[in-house]
Design an enzyme around this catalytic site. Structure first.
Site, PDB file in Angstrom:
ATOM      1  N   LEU A   5      -1.374  11.658  -0.558  1.00 37.95           N
ATOM      2  CA  LEU A   5      -2.524  12.525  -0.813  1.00 37.95           C
ATOM      3  C   LEU A   5      -3.815  11.708  -0.757  1.00 37.95           C
ATOM      4  O   LEU A   5      -4.673  11.920   0.087  1.00 37.95           O
ATOM      5  CB  LEU A   5      -2.328  13.172  -2.188  1.00 37.95           C
ATOM      6  N   CYS A  57       1.314   2.460  13.976  1.00 39.92           N
ATOM      7  CA  CYS A  57       1.128   3.849  13.555  1.00 39.92           C
ATOM      8  C   CYS A  57      -0.112   4.419  14.224  1.00 39.92           C
ATOM      9  O   CYS A  57      -1.106   3.719  14.408  1.00 39.92           O
ATOM     10  CB  CYS A  57       0.969   3.933  12.038  1.00 39.92           C
ATOM     11  N   CYS A  67       2.895  -1.519   0.028  1.00 41.42           N
ATOM     12  CA  CYS A  67       2.471  -0.365   0.818  1.00 41.42           C
ATOM     13  C   CYS A  67       1.249  -0.687   1.660  1.00 41.42           C
ATOM     14  O   CYS A  67       0.287  -1.252   1.181  1.00 41.42           O
ATOM     15  CB  CYS A  67       2.089   0.774  -0.097  1.00 41.42           C
ATOM     16  N   GLU A 116       8.973  -4.350  10.234  1.00 44.07           N
ATOM     17  CA  GLU A 116       9.196  -4.909   8.910  1.00 44.07           C
ATOM     18  C   GLU A 116       9.964  -3.936   8.029  1.00 44.07           C
ATOM     19  O   GLU A 116       9.753  -2.729   8.068  1.00 44.07           O
ATOM     20  CB  GLU A 116       7.854  -5.279   8.284  1.00 44.07           C
ATOM     21  N   CYS A 121      13.035  -0.110   2.037  1.00 43.10           N
ATOM     22  CA  CYS A 121      11.903   0.612   2.609  1.00 43.10           C
ATOM     23  C   CYS A 121      11.905   0.350   4.115  1.00 43.10           C
ATOM     24  O   CYS A 121      11.766  -0.795   4.551  1.00 43.10           O
ATOM     25  CB  CYS A 121      10.630   0.087   1.944  1.00 43.10           C
ATOM     26  N   CYS A 169      -5.262   5.698   9.348  1.00 38.63           N
ATOM     27  CA  CYS A 169      -5.831   5.748   7.997  1.00 38.63           C
ATOM     28  C   CYS A 169      -6.699   4.510   7.759  1.00 38.63           C
ATOM     29  O   CYS A 169      -6.324   3.392   8.107  1.00 38.63           O
ATOM     30  CB  CYS A 169      -4.724   5.855   6.951  1.00 38.63           C
ATOM     31  N   CYS A 187      -5.359   1.385   5.612  1.00 37.86           N
ATOM     32  CA  CYS A 187      -3.981   0.921   5.809  1.00 37.86           C
ATOM     33  C   CYS A 187      -3.914  -0.118   6.925  1.00 37.86           C
ATOM     34  O   CYS A 187      -4.459   0.090   8.008  1.00 37.86           O
ATOM     35  CB  CYS A 187      -3.087   2.119   6.144  1.00 37.86           C
TER      36      CYS A 187
HETATM   37  N1  SAH Z   1       3.010   6.847   7.064  1.00 39.92           N
HETATM   38  C1  SAH Z   1       3.612   7.347   5.900  1.00 39.92           C
HETATM   39  C2  SAH Z   1       4.551   6.359   5.248  1.00 39.92           C
HETATM   40  C3  SAH Z   1       4.132   4.914   5.233  1.00 39.92           C
HETATM   41  S1  SAH Z   1       2.706   4.489   4.291  1.00 39.92           S
HETATM   42  C4  SAH Z   1       2.566   7.810   4.918  1.00 39.92           C
HETATM   43  O1  SAH Z   1       1.388   7.550   5.136  1.00 39.92           O
HETATM   44  O2  SAH Z   1       2.939   8.469   3.962  1.00 39.92           O
HETATM   45  C5  SAH Z   1       3.367   4.411   2.658  1.00 39.92           C
HETATM   46  C6  SAH Z   1       2.335   4.590   1.544  1.00 39.92           C
HETATM   47  O3  SAH Z   1       1.488   3.442   1.452  1.00 39.92           O
HETATM   48  C7  SAH Z   1       1.388   5.758   1.747  1.00 39.92           C
HETATM   49  O4  SAH Z   1       1.415   6.587   0.610  1.00 39.92           O
HETATM   50  C8  SAH Z   1       0.010   5.140   1.894  1.00 39.92           C
HETATM   51  O5  SAH Z   1      -0.970   5.983   1.342  1.00 39.92           O
HETATM   52  C9  SAH Z   1       0.180   3.869   1.106  1.00 39.92           C
HETATM   53  N2  SAH Z   1      -0.749   2.809   1.493  1.00 39.92           N
HETATM   54  C10 SAH Z   1      -1.199   2.504   2.724  1.00 39.92           C
HETATM   55  N3  SAH Z   1      -2.037   1.451   2.672  1.00 39.92           N
HETATM   56  C11 SAH Z   1      -2.107   1.067   1.379  1.00 39.92           C
HETATM   57  C12 SAH Z   1      -2.777   0.024   0.698  1.00 39.92           C
HETATM   58  N4  SAH Z   1      -3.531  -0.854   1.327  1.00 39.92           N
HETATM   59  N5  SAH Z   1      -2.623  -0.066  -0.653  1.00 39.92           N
HETATM   60  C13 SAH Z   1      -1.812   0.801  -1.314  1.00 39.92           C
HETATM   61  N6  SAH Z   1      -1.139   1.785  -0.709  1.00 39.92           N
HETATM   62  C14 SAH Z   1      -1.283   1.929   0.614  1.00 39.92           C
HETATM   63 FE1  SF4 Z   2       0.189   5.400   9.217  1.00 38.63          FE
HETATM   64 FE2  SF4 Z   2      -0.660   3.817   7.274  1.00 38.63          FE
HETATM   65 FE3  SF4 Z   2      -1.642   6.261   7.477  1.00 38.63          FE
HETATM   66 FE4  SF4 Z   2       0.901   5.930   6.676  1.00 38.63          FE
HETATM   67  S1  SF4 Z   2      -0.933   5.281   5.572  1.00 38.63           S
HETATM   68  S2  SF4 Z   2       0.119   7.383   8.206  1.00 38.63           S
HETATM   69  S3  SF4 Z   2       1.441   4.113   7.908  1.00 38.63           S
HETATM   70  S4  SF4 Z   2      -1.870   4.622   9.004  1.00 38.63           S
END
Ligand code: SAH
Ligand code: SF4
Length: 357
Positions: free
Chosen positions: A224, A119, A342, A99, A112, A123, A126
């Site tokens: 962070l 991934c 995000c 995507e 983006c 996390c 996410c």
């Molecule tokens: N993997 C990389 C880049 C993709 S994620 C990373 O983690 O930085 C992009 C951003 O989306 C990250 O800052 C992550 O903390 C945020 N993110 C992930 N899941 C989210 C959610 N459900 N709501 C808001 N932000 C989210």
């Molecule tokens: Fe991967 Fe989502 Fe964590 Fe970014 S926030 S590193 S996309 S699992």
């Protein structure tokens, strides 16, 4: 003899020159500007076959034809949000889908891009994490996301920013990321300014350490999301290997060009990361760094275990930071209704959406 042809968009200009040299194609290798011309056709004139490269001689074109191919990617679905952002699902050759999100702003546009299918970082908050890592994207697939979106939106001029905040952890696919950045910023390639490219990482320390010393100085963003090791480890397993102290130390050693800052992304989750106490600790934690903080209210989905903060709480959090002279835009998440915001980039988890096109 049938030779396996190479995907030319996986080659930087330097790689291409080396290939010509190694494979003893003196017609090309003795003329280094050939690679420059080929790049211009590919990335500036955006041709999709060698026979359209008009100022390249017949002999050279034949060599290219025999050893390389030009590939592009097709958009399989697009979803338009009420706020104007558009999520594209892009079909890869092996039938995986990634995507890419187009985010319009008043005077410019941001794209983006994804760096992996799924991934591996796991996390907890996410959606992409739920897919696990399926595979890395190659440089051509990273770059072709931009081509595919441009083709779909011929009127959307001025794609000014590229952010690596789609699916995947870019630093977990470092070599391909760097090759893609080289092609994107190459004056004969996309000729995109490195100042307009931001790579977001969950905090893979060894890569943060080398990224700052690469010749391409793209912007660094660090997710962070927690200001204590307990909370950050709960949200982001990567914190077990590279905890906050180590992460902040690496950030303080990251070389910054003048006028640049590190961006910290901070997801506001109700009752977990959104208190004023957290805001206080955040300021303490980042003291001494040159930074800004992107505040992202958590985007919840029907299946998520966390909740979005109340708008009042999010604003209070932001106000606390602003009152302490910290640059802290509150990112009103674009594309929430299309699951293109995000962390919501998980193909199989599409909600019923407004399907416009
Ligand atoms: N993997 C990389 C880049 C993709 S994620 C990373 O983690 O930085 C992009 C951003 O989306 C990250 O800052 C992550 O903390 C945020 N993110 C992930 N899941 C989210 C959610 N459900 N709501 C808001 N932000 C989210
Ligand atoms: Fe991967 Fe989502 Fe964590 Fe970014 S926030 S590193 S996309 S699992």
């Amino acid at each position: 003899m049938v030779t396996k042809r190479n995907n030319i968009k996986n080659f930087t200009r330097q790689n291409l020159r080396e290939w010509f040299k190694k494979n003893e194609k003196p017609q090309i290798s003795t003329k280094p500007f050939r690679a420059d011309q080929i790049f211009k056709w590919l990335y500036q004139k955006r041709v999709e076959s060698f026979d359209k490269m008009l100022n390249i001689g017949q002999g050279t074109r034949e060599i290219l034809e025999n050893h390389f191919y030009v590939c592009s990617l097709k958009v399989s679905n697009k979803f338009k949000s009420r706020d104007g952002s558009i999520k594209f699902q892009i079909l890869l050759d092996d039938s995986n889908i990634i995507e890419t999100v187009f985010l319009p702003h008043k005077n410019h546009n941001t794209i983006c891009v994804s760096s992996q299918v799924g991934c591996a970082m796991g996390c907890d908050f996410c959606m992409t994490a739920k897919m696990g890592l399926i595979r890395n994207l190659n440089p051509s697939e990273i770059i072709n996301q931009i081509f595919a979106v441009r083709k779909e939106l011929p009127n959307a001029k001025n794609i000014r920013n590229i952010v690596f905040m789609g699916m995947g952890e870019p630093f977990h696919n470092y070599k391909n990321l760097m090759q893609a950045l080289e092609i994107l910023t190459d004056e004969h390639g996309f000729n995109f300014s490195h100042r307009r490219i931001t790579v977001s990482t969950s905090g893979l320390l060894p890569k943060i350490k080398i990224f700052g010393f690469e010749k391409i100085k793209a912007n660094l963003a660090v997710s962070l999301n927690g200001v204590t090791n307990a909370v950050r480890t709960k949200l982001m397993p990567v914190n077990k290997s590279y905890n906050l102290e180590k992460l902040i130390k690496a950030c303080s050693e990251f070389p910054l060009e003048s006028r640049k800052r590190i961006t910290f992304e901070y997801v506001l989750i109700r009752g977990l990361t959104d208190s004023i106490e957290d805001a206080k600790n955040l300021i303490k934690l980042l003291h001494g760094l040159k930074f800004k903080i992107n505040l992202i209210p958590y985007n919840s989905t029907p299946s998520s275990k966390y909740d979005s903060p109340s708008p009042e709480q999010a604003r209070m959090f932001q106000k606390y930071l602003l009152d302490h002279k910290i640059i802290a835009p509150l990112r009103i998440s674009k594309g929430q209704d299309i699951q293109g915001a995000c962390g919501q980039l998980a193909v199989e988890n599409m909600r019923r959406i407004e399907y416009l096109i």
